[in-house]
Motif scaffolding. Structure first.
Motif, PDB file in Angstrom:
ATOM      1  N   THR A 131      -6.382   6.885   2.328  1.00 48.78           N
ATOM      2  CA  THR A 131      -7.567   6.034   2.235  1.00 48.78           C
ATOM      3  C   THR A 131      -8.802   6.914   2.433  1.00 48.78           C
ATOM      4  O   THR A 131      -8.690   8.083   2.814  1.00 48.78           O
ATOM      5  CB  THR A 131      -7.540   4.940   3.319  1.00 48.78           C
ATOM      6  OG1 THR A 131      -7.588   5.568   4.607  1.00 48.78           O
ATOM      7  CG2 THR A 131      -6.297   4.068   3.205  1.00 48.78           C
ATOM      8  N   LEU A 132      -9.963   6.331   2.177  1.00 52.91           N
ATOM      9  CA  LEU A 132     -11.197   7.088   2.361  1.00 52.91           C
ATOM     10  C   LEU A 132     -11.338   7.556   3.809  1.00 52.91           C
ATOM     11  O   LEU A 132     -11.716   8.701   4.067  1.00 52.91           O
ATOM     12  CB  LEU A 132     -12.408   6.241   1.949  1.00 52.91           C
ATOM     13  CG  LEU A 132     -13.771   6.907   2.131  1.00 52.91           C
ATOM     14  CD1 LEU A 132     -13.877   8.163   1.272  1.00 52.91           C
ATOM     15  CD2 LEU A 132     -14.887   5.937   1.798  1.00 52.91           C
ATOM     16  N   SER A 133     -11.014   6.688   4.761  1.00 51.09           N
ATOM     17  CA  SER A 133     -11.134   7.079   6.166  1.00 51.09           C
ATOM     18  C   SER A 133     -10.154   8.194   6.523  1.00 51.09           C
ATOM     19  O   SER A 133     -10.466   9.066   7.337  1.00 51.09           O
ATOM     20  CB  SER A 133     -10.924   5.870   7.081  1.00 51.09           C
ATOM     21  OG  SER A 133      -9.629   5.341   6.918  1.00 51.09           O
ATOM     22  N   GLU A 134      -8.974   8.207   5.915  1.00 50.76           N
ATOM     23  CA  GLU A 134      -8.020   9.295   6.169  1.00 50.76           C
ATOM     24  C   GLU A 134      -8.525  10.602   5.568  1.00 50.76           C
ATOM     25  O   GLU A 134      -8.363  11.668   6.174  1.00 50.76           O
ATOM     26  CB  GLU A 134      -6.651   8.938   5.579  1.00 50.76           C
ATOM     27  CG  GLU A 134      -5.955   7.841   6.350  1.00 50.76           C
ATOM     28  CD  GLU A 134      -4.705   7.331   5.657  1.00 50.76           C
ATOM     29  OE1 GLU A 134      -3.760   6.938   6.364  1.00 50.76           O
ATOM     30  OE2 GLU A 134      -4.666   7.316   4.401  1.00 50.76           O
ATOM     31  N   ARG A 152       0.856  -1.184   0.000  1.00 50.87           N
ATOM     32  CA  ARG A 152       0.000   0.000   0.000  1.00 50.87           C
ATOM     33  C   ARG A 152       0.888   1.228   0.000  1.00 50.87           C
ATOM     34  O   ARG A 152       1.738   1.395   0.868  1.00 50.87           O
ATOM     35  CB  ARG A 152      -0.909   0.015   1.229  1.00 50.87           C
ATOM     36  CG  ARG A 152      -1.786   1.268   1.312  1.00 50.87           C
ATOM     37  CD  ARG A 152      -2.830   1.145   2.374  1.00 50.87           C
ATOM     38  NE  ARG A 152      -2.680   1.946   3.561  1.00 50.87           N
ATOM     39  CZ  ARG A 152      -2.646   3.263   3.637  1.00 50.87           C
ATOM     40  NH1 ARG A 152      -2.690   3.985   2.555  1.00 50.87           N
ATOM     41  NH2 ARG A 152      -2.556   3.872   4.789  1.00 50.87           N
ATOM     42  N   LYS A 176       1.847   4.576   0.988  1.00 48.75           N
ATOM     43  CA  LYS A 176       1.483   5.404   2.147  1.00 48.75           C
ATOM     44  C   LYS A 176       1.180   6.846   1.767  1.00 48.75           C
ATOM     45  O   LYS A 176       0.630   7.595   2.558  1.00 48.75           O
ATOM     46  CB  LYS A 176       2.595   5.378   3.197  1.00 48.75           C
ATOM     47  CG  LYS A 176       2.878   4.010   3.749  1.00 48.75           C
ATOM     48  CD  LYS A 176       1.789   3.566   4.669  1.00 48.75           C
ATOM     49  CE  LYS A 176       2.168   2.231   5.294  1.00 48.75           C
ATOM     50  NZ  LYS A 176       1.215   1.741   6.213  1.00 48.75           N
TER      51      LYS A 176
END
Length: 160
Positions: A17-20, A11, A13
């Motif tokens: 991500t969507l949550s980030e 992944r 970094k």
């Protein structure tokens, strides 16, 4: 007995991500609430901002919040840490400058920081001497200087 190792997919970094990304938006809301609270303290003339808090201090104080919102918004919209790093560096430099300025010209009276709250909670903060506020501002200055150096190095390494 053979052990099978499960490899995790790689992944990047730098990609949020969507949550980030949602976390960045929540951070913007939190920054806005804090700025609004201080704006209320100033508008209500509680005494938190002293007579030394003039136009230049307003620009530095509220500008730090505004630029932090821009940096968080850039990370959320762009979705990549590496591409949003210049916004973060500008935000950190501005905030560090403002914090260092406020350490030199301290225009606050931290005994009044809880004035809008009910009286039974004001007792907790009323004894709060300005040295605690000064220490918080010092911590902000040090943290943003360290973050500026870190992000500048990361930006440079990303360009290599």
């Amino acid at each position: 007995m053979n052990r099978i190792e499960v490899s995790r997919p790689y992944r990047d970094k730098n990609i949020l991500t969507l949550s980030e990304r949602i976390g960045e938006i929540v951070g913007i809301a939190f920054i806005t609430l804090i700025a609004a609270y201080f704006a209320y303290l100033q508008a209500a003339n509680t005494g938190f901002m002293t007579s030394k808090f003039g136009f230049e201090e307003e620009v530095l104080f509220y500008g730090s919040f505004a630029i932090a919102i821009v940096a968080s918004g850039a990370r959320s919209i762009i979705g990549r840490r590496d591409r949003a790093r210049p916004f973060e560096i500008v935000s950190n430099v501005f905030t560090a400058f403002a914090a260092l300025f406020f350490l030199r010209f301290f225009p606050f009276d931290f005994a009044h920081i809880a004035d809008p709250f009910p009286s039974f909670t004001q007792v907790i903060f009323s004894w709060n001497p300005n040295i605690f506020g000064w220490a918080v501002i010092l911590l902000i200055a040090v943290a943003t200087i360290v973050a500026t150096v870190y992000n500048a190095v990361r930006l440079f390494l990303d360009w290599l």
